[in-house]
Write a protein that holds these residues in place. Structure first.
Motif, mmCIF file in Angstrom:
data_model
loop_
_atom_site.group_PDB
_atom_site.id
_atom_site.type_symbol
_atom_site.label_atom_id
_atom_site.label_comp_id
_atom_site.label_asym_id
_atom_site.label_seq_id
_atom_site.Cartn_x
_atom_site.Cartn_y
_atom_site.Cartn_z
ATOM 1 N N ASP A 284 -10.943 -1.325 -0.673
ATOM 2 C CA ASP A 284 -10.180 -2.059 -1.695
ATOM 3 C C ASP A 284 -9.103 -2.920 -1.045
ATOM 4 O OD1 ASP A 284 -11.672 -0.881 -3.676
ATOM 5 O OD2 ASP A 284 -10.115 0.541 -4.296
ATOM 6 N N ASN A 285 -8.813 -4.045 -1.679
ATOM 7 C CA ASN A 285 -7.713 -4.901 -1.223
ATOM 8 C C ASN A 285 -6.386 -4.219 -1.516
ATOM 9 O OD1 ASN A 285 -9.374 -6.982 -0.328
ATOM 10 N ND2 ASN A 285 -9.462 -7.908 -2.363
ATOM 11 N N PRO A 286 -5.380 -4.427 -0.664
ATOM 12 C CA PRO A 286 -4.066 -3.828 -0.930
ATOM 13 C C PRO A 286 -3.469 -4.354 -2.234
ATOM 14 C CG PRO A 286 -4.149 -4.779 1.278
ATOM 15 C CD PRO A 286 -5.409 -5.164 0.586
ATOM 16 N N LEU A 287 -2.684 -3.517 -2.897
ATOM 17 C CA LEU A 287 -2.003 -3.939 -4.121
ATOM 18 C C LEU A 287 -0.899 -4.925 -3.751
ATOM 19 C CD1 LEU A 287 -1.661 -0.466 -5.885
ATOM 20 C CD2 LEU A 287 -3.428 -2.201 -6.225
ATOM 21 N N LYS A 288 -0.622 -5.865 -4.655
ATOM 22 C CA LYS A 288 0.396 -6.887 -4.388
ATOM 23 C C LYS A 288 1.507 -6.885 -5.427
ATOM 24 C CE LYS A 288 -2.875 -9.932 -2.090
ATOM 25 N NZ LYS A 288 -3.577 -11.207 -2.116
ATOM 26 N N ASP A 289 1.167 -6.626 -6.694
ATOM 27 C CA ASP A 289 2.131 -6.737 -7.782
ATOM 28 C C ASP A 289 2.842 -5.410 -8.023
ATOM 29 O OD1 ASP A 289 1.396 -9.385 -8.155
ATOM 30 O OD2 ASP A 289 -0.198 -8.846 -9.562
ATOM 31 N N ALA B 91 5.214 -10.119 -6.757
ATOM 32 C CA ALA B 91 4.151 -9.909 -5.774
ATOM 33 C C ALA B 91 4.756 -9.586 -4.413
ATOM 34 C CB ALA B 91 3.257 -11.136 -5.701
ATOM 35 N N GLU B 92 5.587 -8.548 -4.347
ATOM 36 C CA GLU B 92 6.298 -8.169 -3.128
ATOM 37 C C GLU B 92 5.926 -6.768 -2.646
ATOM 38 O OE1 GLU B 92 8.593 -9.935 -1.295
ATOM 39 O OE2 GLU B 92 8.149 -11.687 -2.526
ATOM 40 N N LEU B 93 4.837 -6.210 -3.140
ATOM 41 C CA LEU B 93 4.428 -4.856 -2.778
ATOM 42 C C LEU B 93 3.731 -4.876 -1.419
ATOM 43 C CD1 LEU B 93 4.782 -2.300 -4.495
ATOM 44 C CD2 LEU B 93 2.423 -2.519 -5.202
ATOM 45 N N HIS B 94 4.102 -3.950 -0.533
ATOM 46 C CA HIS B 94 3.421 -3.854 0.757
ATOM 47 C C HIS B 94 3.098 -2.393 1.049
ATOM 48 C CE1 HIS B 94 7.506 -2.916 2.223
ATOM 49 N NE2 HIS B 94 6.893 -2.300 3.213
ATOM 50 N N LYS B 95 2.048 -2.208 1.823
ATOM 51 C CA LYS B 95 1.568 -0.867 2.167
ATOM 52 C C LYS B 95 2.428 -0.292 3.277
ATOM 53 C CE LYS B 95 -2.928 -0.443 2.114
ATOM 54 N NZ LYS B 95 -4.352 -0.382 2.507
ATOM 55 N N MET C 245 -11.265 9.670 -1.313
ATOM 56 C CA MET C 245 -10.501 8.428 -1.260
ATOM 57 C C MET C 245 -9.085 8.745 -0.793
ATOM 58 S SD MET C 245 -11.623 5.961 -4.409
ATOM 59 C CE MET C 245 -11.172 7.037 -5.717
ATOM 60 N N PRO C 246 -8.559 7.932 0.103
ATOM 61 C CA PRO C 246 -7.208 8.164 0.595
ATOM 62 C C PRO C 246 -6.136 7.729 -0.401
ATOM 63 C CG PRO C 246 -8.252 6.368 1.793
ATOM 64 C CD PRO C 246 -9.261 6.909 0.840
ATOM 65 N N ILE C 247 -4.967 8.314 -0.233
ATOM 66 C CA ILE C 247 -3.800 7.943 -1.028
ATOM 67 C C ILE C 247 -2.916 7.070 -0.149
ATOM 68 C CG2 ILE C 247 -1.746 8.775 -2.226
ATOM 69 C CD1 ILE C 247 -3.302 11.373 -2.764
ATOM 70 N N TYR C 248 -2.612 5.867 -0.625
ATOM 71 C CA TYR C 248 -1.771 4.931 0.110
ATOM 72 C C TYR C 248 -0.388 4.868 -0.520
ATOM 73 C CZ TYR C 248 -6.051 3.351 2.337
ATOM 74 O OH TYR C 248 -7.220 3.302 3.051
ATOM 75 N N GLU C 249 0.627 4.677 0.324
ATOM 76 C CA GLU C 249 1.993 4.527 -0.143
ATOM 77 C C GLU C 249 2.372 3.056 -0.098
ATOM 78 O OE1 GLU C 249 4.910 7.759 1.027
ATOM 79 O OE2 GLU C 249 3.397 7.926 2.619
ATOM 80 N N TYR C 250 3.061 2.612 -1.142
ATOM 81 C CA TYR C 250 3.504 1.227 -1.243
ATOM 82 C C TYR C 250 5.003 1.190 -1.514
ATOM 83 C CZ TYR C 250 -1.334 -0.397 -1.646
ATOM 84 O OH TYR C 250 -2.650 -0.694 -1.406
ATOM 85 N N GLN C 251 5.633 0.082 -1.093
ATOM 86 C CA GLN C 251 7.043 -0.159 -1.392
ATOM 87 C C GLN C 251 7.225 -1.631 -1.704
ATOM 88 O OE1 GLN C 251 9.823 0.908 1.682
ATOM 89 N NE2 GLN C 251 11.565 0.777 0.299
ATOM 90 N N CYS C 252 8.049 -1.901 -2.704
ATOM 91 C CA CYS C 252 8.326 -3.277 -3.109
ATOM 92 C C CYS C 252 9.486 -3.824 -2.286
ATOM 93 C CB CYS C 252 8.665 -3.322 -4.601
ATOM 94 S SG CYS C 252 9.039 -4.986 -5.194
ATOM 95 N N ASN C 253 9.306 -5.008 -1.703
ATOM 96 C CA ASN C 253 10.373 -5.656 -0.937
ATOM 97 C C ASN C 253 11.470 -6.200 -1.846
ATOM 98 O OD1 ASN C 253 9.175 -5.179 1.549
ATOM 99 N ND2 ASN C 253 8.063 -7.115 1.530
ATOM 100 N N ALA C 254 11.139 -6.498 -3.096
ATOM 101 C CA ALA C 254 12.117 -7.098 -4.014
ATOM 102 C C ALA C 254 13.054 -6.054 -4.626
ATOM 103 C CB ALA C 254 11.387 -7.861 -5.117
#
Length: 88
Positions: A23-28, A35-39, A1-10
């Motif tokens: 899997d769906n991308p994380l949002k929270d 709910a400002e998390l983006h991949k 399984m890959p490791i994804y990086e996320y960053q919160c816009n808020a």
């Protein structure tokens, strides 16, 4: 399984998540609960490059460098002398 990086816009919080590709991308965001998390787009942690990297894995004895031996062996068996620089 890959490791994804996320960053919160808020809040700017950064994190990594181990997820399946389906899997769906994380949002929270776990830091601010918005709910400002983006991949993020990032490079892979390793790179498979070069000729014959797969041929050398798990080889023993004299069979270690098949790609390099084939290239060197074909030049030696061709019967043609090696090219040298001409001097004036």
């Amino acid at each position: 399984m890959p490791i994804y990086e996320y960053q919160c816009n808020a809040c700017g919080h950064e994190m990594e998540a181990l997820q399946r590709m389906s899997d769906n991308p994380l949002k929270d965001c776990p830091a601010c609960d918005k709910a400002e998390l983006h991949k993020k787009i990032s490079a892979a942690g390793f790179r498979l490059k070069g000729g014959g990297w797969y041929e050398t894995d798990f080889k023993t004895g004299s069979k270690k460098n098949l790609a390099g031996d084939a290239a060197n062996g074909s030049k030696a068996k061709s019967g043609q002398p090696a090219k040298t620089a001409k001097t004036a």
